[in-house]
Write an enzyme that holds these catalytic residues in place. Structure first.
Site, PDB file in Angstrom:
ATOM      1  N   ARG A  38       0.822  -1.217   0.000  1.00 52.73           N
ATOM      2  CA  ARG A  38       0.000   0.000   0.000  1.00 52.73           C
ATOM      3  C   ARG A  38       0.854   1.265   0.000  1.00 52.73           C
ATOM      4  NH1 ARG A  38      -4.801  -2.411   3.908  1.00 52.73           N
ATOM      5  NH2 ARG A  38      -6.060  -3.097   2.142  1.00 52.73           N
ATOM      6  N   LYS A 199     -19.917 -16.915  -2.024  1.00 50.15           N
ATOM      7  CA  LYS A 199     -21.372 -16.796  -1.892  1.00 50.15           C
ATOM      8  C   LYS A 199     -22.007 -15.807  -2.863  1.00 50.15           C
ATOM      9  CE  LYS A 199     -21.781 -17.979   2.969  1.00 50.15           C
ATOM     10  NZ  LYS A 199     -22.223 -17.449   4.266  1.00 50.15           N
ATOM     11  N   GLY A 357      -9.930  -9.246  -2.605  1.00 50.46           N
ATOM     12  CA  GLY A 357      -8.869  -9.776  -1.744  1.00 50.46           C
ATOM     13  C   GLY A 357      -8.400 -11.162  -2.166  1.00 50.46           C
ATOM     14  N   GLY A 380     -13.598  -3.575  -0.823  1.00 47.94           N
ATOM     15  CA  GLY A 380     -14.951  -3.033  -0.835  1.00 47.94           C
ATOM     16  C   GLY A 380     -15.175  -1.999  -1.926  1.00 47.94           C
TER      17      GLY A 380
HETATM   18  P1  ADP Z   1     -12.877 -12.043  -3.252  1.00 47.43           P
HETATM   19  O1  ADP Z   1     -12.219 -11.825  -1.920  1.00 47.43           O
HETATM   20  O2  ADP Z   1     -11.861 -12.065  -4.373  1.00 47.43           O
HETATM   21  O3  ADP Z   1     -14.003 -11.082  -3.523  1.00 47.43           O
HETATM   22  P2  ADP Z   1     -14.586 -14.110  -2.200  1.00 47.43           P
HETATM   23  O4  ADP Z   1     -14.229 -13.695  -0.819  1.00 47.43           O
HETATM   24  O5  ADP Z   1     -15.963 -13.845  -2.678  1.00 47.43           O
HETATM   25  O6  ADP Z   1     -13.517 -13.521  -3.256  1.00 47.43           O
HETATM   26  O7  ADP Z   1     -14.426 -15.684  -2.345  1.00 47.43           O
HETATM   27  C1  ADP Z   1     -13.217 -16.381  -2.143  1.00 47.43           C
HETATM   28  C2  ADP Z   1     -13.443 -17.698  -1.477  1.00 47.43           C
HETATM   29  O8  ADP Z   1     -14.376 -18.526  -2.162  1.00 47.43           O
HETATM   30  C3  ADP Z   1     -12.172 -18.498  -1.392  1.00 47.43           C
HETATM   31  O9  ADP Z   1     -11.792 -18.611  -0.046  1.00 47.43           O
HETATM   32  C4  ADP Z   1     -12.535 -19.854  -1.988  1.00 47.43           C
HETATM   33  O10 ADP Z   1     -11.995 -20.946  -1.275  1.00 47.43           O
HETATM   34  C5  ADP Z   1     -14.025 -19.857  -1.906  1.00 47.43           C
HETATM   35  N1  ADP Z   1     -14.620 -20.797  -2.894  1.00 47.43           N
HETATM   36  C6  ADP Z   1     -14.486 -20.762  -4.208  1.00 47.43           C
HETATM   37  N2  ADP Z   1     -15.115 -21.801  -4.784  1.00 47.43           N
HETATM   38  C7  ADP Z   1     -15.693 -22.517  -3.798  1.00 47.43           C
HETATM   39  C8  ADP Z   1     -16.488 -23.708  -3.760  1.00 47.43           C
HETATM   40  N3  ADP Z   1     -16.833 -24.362  -4.872  1.00 47.43           N
HETATM   41  N4  ADP Z   1     -16.897 -24.144  -2.553  1.00 47.43           N
HETATM   42  C9  ADP Z   1     -16.548 -23.484  -1.435  1.00 47.43           C
HETATM   43  N5  ADP Z   1     -15.804 -22.355  -1.405  1.00 47.43           N
HETATM   44  C10 ADP Z   1     -15.368 -21.876  -2.575  1.00 47.43           C
END
Ligand code: ADP
Ligand code: MG
Length: 399
Positions: A38, A199, A357, A380
């Protein structure tokens, strides 16, 4: 970019006081800063202003002190890291306004750099209080925001202060805005979006916005399971938000109307237990997932088809991994598609912008990040941009 004022619009900086909002919310362990990314991001702006002869006062939040002084969240703890990255002396100033700041400015010579105390020590910060902002503005001649990652919040140091002084985007902010404009504002068509991660519920607004903006929406990760369930697929023990299948169906309808093609995996990697290289690992069609199995990655055939989709596109925006990439071999699809995107981007065939992230971690894991056009480390703020929202700290920098 001509929508925003930048450092290029600044003249006569010598001897002036620049109030520069930066992201110094650095990760710490046992009192030591563990990552300098950063600071490296904002160094060009600070050095440019310093070299032009401004007295540079850095403004930042650090942790969540909730409106009171907390010694463990003082910016004095990151002063050394800033100085180290800049290769220059950086003075710590224990206030953000008032006579202490005034005295410090009396000692500082043109080009000198100081870091003010944590803005969140004052309740006015998170309240976006105009009077608090005015007291900060009193000691400055102009304002620069170089903290895109903090600009989705209307706080005094990101919003109210920008209304009190001539306000400009710093170089890091400028790069970020340019990349996002290229990816979603006015992109070269066709555009593909990859949305993955755990999710659906955390990314509903992103999905609703993207179906109206892109030609191809690629769904992966845990959220693909909810989409599959909405289409009547039995996803077994997979992570799935069954209560959202109705919402997902309306997103699919909206996509149809907007002529956005939604790509769901048709083969998947499954296992009975979530562990590295489990004995129960297998690949199957989405219609063949057993009741005691979990979908943990996109399958090889679907991954190849997605790579072919990217080859027909000129722009890609990516948020969220395609599988549980932290646990091998469930990183396979993410790594493969990230490398395809990186190669296309490197050849100049694709503008590839990514953020989030876990997404940044996944792209680094795939050694793909450096060939992307731009990778945003803002969590965010990046997501809110993908939702099509106007960020308050960005909006005030408009011409
Ligand atoms: P970002 O931080 O890039 O926005 P998210 O926090 O939404 O991404 O999601 C990342 C997480 O989703 C990771 O920890 C990954 O392990 C999980 N993930 C991805 N695919 C699956 C799956 N099929 N089942 C469970 N968890 C998953
Ligand atoms: Mg995450």
């Amino acid at each position: 970019m001509n929508r925003f004022r930048t450092l290029d619009d600044l003249t006569d900086v010598k001897g002036k006081v620049a109030l520069v909002r930066v992201d110094l919310n650095l990760p710490m362990q046992d009192g030591e800063v563990t990552d300098l990314t950063r600071v490296e991001a904002v160094a060009p702006t600070i050095l440019e202003l310093s070299d032009a002869g401004a007295k540079v006062l850095l403004l930042a939040h650090f942790g969540r002190p909730k409106g009171e002084r907390r010694s463990t969240m003082s910016t004095s703890l990151v002063q050394g890291a800033v100085s180290q990255v800049l290769g220059r002396e950086v003075m710590y100033i224990s206030e953000v306004s008032g006579p202490i700041v005034e005295q410090a400015l009396g000692i500082m010579r043109p080009g000198d750099i100081g870091v003010l105390e944590n803005t969140r020590f004052w309740p006015g910060e998170e309240k976006n209080d105009a009077e608090f902002a005015r007291t900060i503005a009193e000691n400055g001649d102009f304002y620069v925001n170089d903290a895109f990652s903090a600009s989705h919040r209307a706080h005094a140091s990101t919003e109210a202060l920008a209304r009190q002084l001539p306000a400009y985007a710093g170089r890091a902010m400028q790069k970020e805005l340019q990349a996002l404009e290229q990816a979603l504002g006015n992109p070269e068509q066709p555009v593909a979006a990859v949305v993955g991660g755990a999710k659906v519920s955390t990314k509903l607004a992103v999905l609703e916005h993207l179906v109206t903006r892109v030609q191809h929406l690629i769904i992966g990760g845990g959220m693909a399971n909810t989409f599959l369930a909405a289409r009547g697929v039995d996803v077994g023990k997979s992570l799935c938000e069954h209560e959202l299948t109705g919402t997902v169906s309306s997103i699919l309808e909206a996509a149809d109307k907007a002529e956005c093609t939604v790509h769901l995996p048709y083969d998947v990697v499954v296992a009975k237990e979530f562990a590295p290289n489990p004995a129960s690992l297998r690949t199957c069609n989405v219609r063949e997932v057993a009741p005691d199995e979990m979908i943990l990655d996109v399958g090889p055939q679907a991954t190849e088809a997605l790579a072919d989709v990217l080859k027909t596109c000129r722009t890609l925006v990516w948020n969220g991994p395609l599988g549980a990439f932290e646990t091998p071999p469930f990183d396979t699809a993410t790594v493969a598609l990230a490398r395809t995107a990186a190669a296309l981007s490197k050849e100049g065939l694709l503008t590839a912008v990514a953020g989030g992230g876990d997404t940044v971690a996944a792209l680094n894991h795939a050694s793909a990040a450096q060939d992307f056009t731009y990778v945003s480390t803002a969590g965010g703020a990046f997501l809110e941009w993908m939702e099509g929202k106007e960020l308050p700290g960005v909006a005030v920098l408009a011409k």
